[in-house]
Write an enzyme that holds these catalytic residues in place. Structure first.
Site, short mmCIF file in Angstrom:
data_model
loop_
_atom_site.label_atom_id
_atom_site.label_comp_id
_atom_site.label_asym_id
_atom_site.label_seq_id
_atom_site.Cartn_x
_atom_site.Cartn_y
_atom_site.Cartn_z
N GLU A 232 10.11 -50.56 7.69
CA GLU A 232 10.20 -51.90 8.27
C GLU A 232 10.01 -51.79 9.77
O GLU A 232 10.44 -50.81 10.37
CB GLU A 232 11.58 -52.53 8.03
CG GLU A 232 11.78 -53.10 6.66
CD GLU A 232 12.60 -52.16 5.80
OE1 GLU A 232 13.17 -51.20 6.35
OE2 GLU A 232 12.68 -52.36 4.57
N TYR A 244 1.49 -47.25 13.20
CA TYR A 244 1.49 -47.17 11.73
C TYR A 244 0.10 -47.47 11.17
O TYR A 244 -0.35 -46.82 10.22
CB TYR A 244 2.53 -48.13 11.14
CG TYR A 244 3.95 -47.85 11.61
CD1 TYR A 244 4.42 -46.55 11.68
CD2 TYR A 244 4.81 -48.88 11.99
CE1 TYR A 244 5.71 -46.28 12.13
CE2 TYR A 244 6.10 -48.62 12.44
CZ TYR A 244 6.54 -47.31 12.51
OH TYR A 244 7.81 -47.04 12.96
#
Ligand code: COA
Length: 284
Positions: A232, A244
């Protein structure tokens, strides 16, 4: 010339992962390279004909690990403007060939190339300084410091220490001179992996440390035939989202008001691994 020649030097040596850009403290953007510079660099295999001058912007300065200056006075000026910057002078100083004939430029090219070995050693030494190691008890306080500097809701000392005995945890630390300056941790249950956190102290950011940490966890996931790695992240955390995405994580959904202080949605991002059909009974 130095930029083009250094790129050519890296290519000849098959060295990847080093980005090299040139900029001038007093340069105007978009000026062309002089004809003799193109010829002299071209004779050594570097085509710099399409290069255009660029002034040193703060954005560029912020992302630079090593400033290689052509003269001592430039190094002095850079150090004055950016006291924390790592600065060196190529070959002890390169006389400005501007206005000289082709031989002057050739001499300059030779002097530039002569300094590349030392520059490479400096870059390699810088990279060697950061080690990725498994988290140990001695890292707990360093991680606490990282947490406090990086997050509005930092983990507690006990919470960090608990990861040392959690069998599902894999926590790693980026060490410089024995001190933890970044860390990343995940939990793995039946091939399903979840990143608990990743953070790097502000003064060490943009040097590829988070990338090294994440690479390490991803390699572990691949070796252990994990199905996926998920996490998250605050929807507003552009640096982390970019990190990411760079490593193949895709947005999967959002968790409403997941974060406190300030309240914010979390983006769920996941990287899947190609593990084929898994034996349903491998996890008990
Ligand atoms: N802006 C945009 N992209 C950024 C960025 C920034 N400020 N910082 C990192 N990135 C992305 C880029 O894609 C970068 O690749 P590039 O250099 O090829 O552009 C990639 O991340 C790798 O950068 P790296 O230097 O390894 O990252 P880092 O060591 O500076 O650490 C964070 C990145 C996110 C861990 C760091 O900013 C941090 O600690 N932030 C606070 C804690 C946090 O938010 N953690 C994430 C919790 S989900």
């Amino acid at each position: 010339m130095a930029e083009g020649l250094f790129r050519n030097f890296l290519k000849e040596k098959n060295i990847e992962g080093i980005e090299c850009l040139s900029a001038g403290l007093g340069a105007f953007p978009g000026d062309e390279v002089s004809g003799n510079a193109v010829k002299a660099a071209g004779e050594k295999g570097a085509d710099i004909s399409s290069h255009r001058s660029r002034p040193l912007s703060m954005l560029l300065a912020d992302r630079t690990d090593l400033f290689v200056c052509m003269t001592q006075s430039l190094a002095f000026a850079v150090k004055g403007a950016l006291p924390e910057a790592k600065v060196t002078v190529l070959s002890g100083g390169i006389p400005d060939p501007f206005g000289g004939d082709l031989d002057v430029y050739r001499e300059c090219v030779n002097k530039i190339i002569g300094g590349f070995g030392d520059i490479l050693k400096l870059i390699e030494a810088e990279n060697d300084e950061i080690k990725i190691v498994p988290m140990e008890e001695k890292h707990v306080l360093d991680i606490l410091k990282i947490e406090r500097e990086c997050f509005s809701e930092p983990w507690t000392e006990d919470g960090i220490r608990a990861e040392l005995t959690d069998k599902t945890a894999r926590f790693i630390v980026a060490e410089k001179d024995g001190a933890g300056i970044g860390y990343c941790g995940m939990h793995e249950v039946c091939g399903e992996c979840y990143i608990a956190n990743i953070a790097v102290l502000p003064e060490y950011r943009r040097k590829g440390i988070a990338a090294k940490l994440l690479e390490n966890l991803i390699s572990h996931c691949e070796e252990s035939s994990a199905e996926f790695l998920s996490l998250e992240v605050r929807v507003s955390n552009a640096p982390a989202i970019s990190l990411y995405e760079k490593f193949g994580f895709k947005k999967q959904g959002e968790r409403k008001d997941f974060y406190k202080n300030p309240k914010e949605n979390a983006l769920i991002m996941t990287r899947n691994f190609n593990v084929g059909d898994k034996d349903e009974n491998t996890c008990n």
